[in-house]
Design a protein around this motif. Structure first.
Motif, short mmCIF file in Angstrom:
data_model
loop_
_atom_site.label_atom_id
_atom_site.label_comp_id
_atom_site.label_asym_id
_atom_site.label_seq_id
_atom_site.Cartn_x
_atom_site.Cartn_y
_atom_site.Cartn_z
N VAL A 364 0.83 -1.21 0.00
CA VAL A 364 0.00 0.00 0.00
C VAL A 364 0.86 1.25 0.00
N LYS A 365 1.90 1.28 0.83
CA LYS A 365 2.75 2.47 0.91
C LYS A 365 3.47 2.73 -0.41
N MET A 366 3.98 1.66 -1.02
CA MET A 366 4.68 1.82 -2.29
C MET A 366 3.74 2.31 -3.38
N CYS A 367 2.54 1.72 -3.43
CA CYS A 367 1.56 2.14 -4.44
C CYS A 367 1.16 3.60 -4.25
N LEU A 368 0.97 4.00 -3.01
CA LEU A 368 0.61 5.39 -2.73
C LEU A 368 1.72 6.34 -3.15
N ALA A 369 2.97 5.94 -2.90
CA ALA A 369 4.10 6.77 -3.30
C ALA A 369 4.19 6.90 -4.82
N VAL A 370 3.94 5.79 -5.51
CA VAL A 370 3.98 5.81 -6.98
C VAL A 370 2.89 6.72 -7.54
N TYR A 371 1.69 6.61 -6.99
CA TYR A 371 0.59 7.45 -7.47
C TYR A 371 0.85 8.94 -7.20
N LEU A 372 1.33 9.27 -6.01
CA LEU A 372 1.60 10.67 -5.69
C LEU A 372 2.69 11.24 -6.58
N THR A 373 3.71 10.44 -6.85
CA THR A 373 4.78 10.89 -7.75
C THR A 373 4.26 11.12 -9.15
N SER A 374 3.42 10.19 -9.62
CA SER A 374 2.88 10.32 -10.99
C SER A 374 1.96 11.53 -11.10
N ILE A 375 1.19 11.80 -10.07
CA ILE A 375 0.31 12.97 -10.09
C ILE A 375 1.14 14.25 -10.13
N PHE A 376 2.22 14.29 -9.35
CA PHE A 376 3.09 15.46 -9.34
C PHE A 376 3.73 15.67 -10.72
N ILE A 377 4.25 14.59 -11.31
CA ILE A 377 4.85 14.70 -12.64
C ILE A 377 3.80 15.11 -13.68
N GLY A 378 2.59 14.54 -13.56
CA GLY A 378 1.53 14.88 -14.50
C GLY A 378 1.14 16.34 -14.44
N ILE A 379 1.08 16.89 -13.23
CA ILE A 379 0.74 18.32 -13.09
C ILE A 379 1.81 19.19 -13.75
N ILE A 380 3.08 18.84 -13.56
CA ILE A 380 4.16 19.62 -14.16
C ILE A 380 4.09 19.54 -15.69
N LEU A 381 3.96 18.33 -16.22
CA LEU A 381 3.90 18.17 -17.68
C LEU A 381 2.66 18.85 -18.26
N GLY A 382 1.52 18.73 -17.58
CA GLY A 382 0.30 19.37 -18.05
C GLY A 382 0.43 20.89 -18.07
N THR A 383 1.08 21.44 -17.06
CA THR A 383 1.28 22.89 -17.01
C THR A 383 2.19 23.36 -18.15
N LEU A 384 3.26 22.61 -18.39
CA LEU A 384 4.16 22.95 -19.49
C LEU A 384 3.44 22.89 -20.83
#
Length: 560
Positions: A364-384
């Motif tokens: 659960v902890k690893m999956c949560l970390a992966v999702y949070l990281t992907s959301i952060f990367i997605g926000i950056i790429l979407g903004t660019l």
């Protein structure tokens, strides 16, 4: 299966039918979930009386007569869970009220999966491959030996990899899918093409043909050695996989020596034949109508046409929208800044979701970390994407990252769809009591190769001598790619998991000897007949190849 060759209006109607079918299946599945909670239960005591032990596979469900008990069996046996995102055995025995309706639901879903898979390849994967070839300035020879087979054989490659790495003892599904597809294309497709253009006196290049066939024969001989040993270690599998790069080197060397002979050759699209009439605007489209009497040039769409088009667009969303918001398209015709921004934002999240479903242990902890990281990367790429792209057209600078993203996400969607397709075929094997290798050899191989029949036949019929050359070359280069890359990479991954021990080859050795033997027979027939006929594609070649293919198919189906 390739639906790209269907006429536009027929393709539209078929797409609408599949979208209605998908909406029906979703509605039916949601409603049935609530009804099952009260109507589809079985006591533990009753189930234990039926089966005191847990089977290693789900074949025991066919020994039960009562439909309600079958439902309890598939719910209680871990072997019946399957590898896909849906539990098809539970849908068949618990969700559906009777076998007839169950077969209807699963077959309808099978058609939808094949359609979406083919549509993803034609609408997203192939355009990204063509654009990458252009941007990277690859020569036609390099592109034809790398990107062309990759575009045509991605489905077989992923089917093989998934069956070897995710399906336990069902690696023979991928093995038979690759070999069955190679046999279908090199015998059935070449046979149909030869018979169709036999009256035109068309010849193919002798040196290229002999090179491809001899290399394919050598590949099959290496595969026979692997089958005879019964297992393959990591290093031998890696050598088998690396043989494709040797093939590319041979092609490049031959191309350099013959470069001066290629001047003046008719240009043919990298990944298929384009109809001369494609893109012409018909008066029936409602876009413009020429009226010589009144001098009117354009009649704008009526309100009825506008609203009907909008209604049809909404109906098509269930199949098109999930891919459209995750796979970037950077062509002038289909560019959309909102969709591009959504792709940059959602693509990392989809990748994270896929990664979290691949492991056997759920952390659960690893999956949560992966999702949070992907959301952060997605926000950056979407903004660019939102800031640095324009509404008027695709970006001119930094085009390569967009193309690479489209290529990657096309592969991801192909992987997801093929994974589900393999899981569904395995479920069909458990329901019908059919060996899964037969399903891989027929349903999966035909579904993934029927597009090669349509595209290669179209090139041969409409492309003249050059089109026939491309078609025949593709009939051997494609299966060679699928065997060396698809099957080779599968063996590399499977043997790596067993390292330092070897990976035991799945399936019945006698069946594997049979299909490889018939496949070699088809190649030898072509290797003997074509030079004798001065490289003319005629009926003697086609009839012989079809006879070899149907003889094998008859023997295999009779034996089961």
């Amino acid at each position: 299966m390739d639906f790209h060759t269907i006429k536009p209006h027929q393709n539209k109607l078929f797409s609408l039918f599949l979208n209605f079918s998908l909406l029906f299946l979703i509605s039916f599945y949601i409603i049935s979930i609530y009804s099952q909670q009260s109507n589809n239960s079985i006591s533990i005591h009753e189930f234990n009386n039926l089966h005191a032990t847990t089977d290693q596979n789900c074949a025991g469900v066919r020994k039960i007569d009562d439909y309600k008990s079958k439902c309890g069996y598939v719910k209680s046996n871990k072997a019946c869970l399957g590898e896909g995102y849906l539990n098809y055995l539970e849908i068949f025995y618990c969700t559906c009220s009777n076998p007839t309706f169950g077969y209807f639901v699963l077959l309808l879903w099978l058609v939808i999966l094949f359609y979406v898979l083919a549509n993803t390849t034609s609408e997203y994967f192939i355009p990204s491959v063509e654009s990458l070839s252009s941007v990277l300035k690859l020569s036609p020879t390099i592109a034809g030996t790398t990107l062309l087979p990759l575009g045509n054989g991605a489905n077989d490659v992923f089917a093989s990899i998934i069956s070897f790495t995710r399906s336990g003892d069902n690696g023979d599904v991928g093995l038979n899918s690759v070999l069955g597809g190679a046999f279908f294309i090199s015998c059935f497709v070449v046979g149909i093409v030869s018979i169709s253009i036999s009256s035109r006196g068309i010849t193919v290049d002798k040196r290229s043909f002999i090179r491809d066939v001899l290399f394919f024969l050598f590949t099959l001989c290496c595969l026979l050695v692997i089958i005879a040993i019964g297992k393959v270690n990591f290093w031998f599998a890696l050598c088998f996989f690396s043989m494709y790069f040797i093939y590319i080197g041979v092609v490049c060397v031959m191309h350099l020596f013959r470069h001066k002979d290629e001047k003046g050759i008719m240009e043919i699209p990298l990944l298929g034949y384009v109809d001369d009439e494609k893109g012409n605007i018909s008066e029936k489209d409602g876009l413009k109508v020429h009226d010589q009497d009144s001098g009117r040039k354009i009649v704008y769409k009526s309100s009825f046409y506008y609203y009907s088009s909008l209604f049809l667009y909404v109906l098509e969303l269930p199949l098109s929208f999930p891919r459209r918001v995750t796979i970037p398209i950077v062509t002038e015709e289909k560019w959309s800044k909102p969709f591009a921004t959504s792709c940059a934002t959602l693509a990392p999240i989809l990748l994270a979701a896929l990664c979290n479903t691949q492991g056997e242990n759920y952390d659960v902890k690893m999956c949560l970390a992966v999702y949070l990281t992907s959301i952060f990367i997605g926000i950056i790429l979407g903004t660019l994407a939102l800031v640095f792209t324009k509404n008027s057209g695709p970006p001119k600078r930094f085009l390569l990252p967009w193309l690479a993203g489209g290529f990657l996400m096309s592969i991801i969607w192909t992987y997801i769809l093929v994974e589900e397709l393999v899981s569904l075929l395995i479920a069909f094997g458990d329901i019908l009591g059919i060996n899964t290798s037969i399903l891989g050899l027929t349903v999966l191989a035909w579904g993934n190769s029927i597009g090669d029949l349509a595209s290669n036949l179209g090139m041969a019929l409409k492309g003249g001598s050059n089109g026939a050359q491309v078609a025949v070359s593709g009939c051997y280069a494609g299966p060679l790619f699928n065997t060396l890359v698809g099957l080779g990479l599968s063996l590399v991954l499977a043997s790596w998991k067993e390292y330092p021990n070897g990976y035991v080859i799945p399936g019945n050795c006698h069946d594997l000897y049979e299909i490889v033997g018939f496949l070699i027979g088809g190649l030898l027939w072509a290797l003997v007949i074509l030079p004798k006929r001065d490289m003319h594609l005629d009926k003697s070649l086609g009839i012989g190849l079809l006879a070899i293919y149907f003889c094998f198919l008859f023997l295999r189906l009779v034996r089961g």
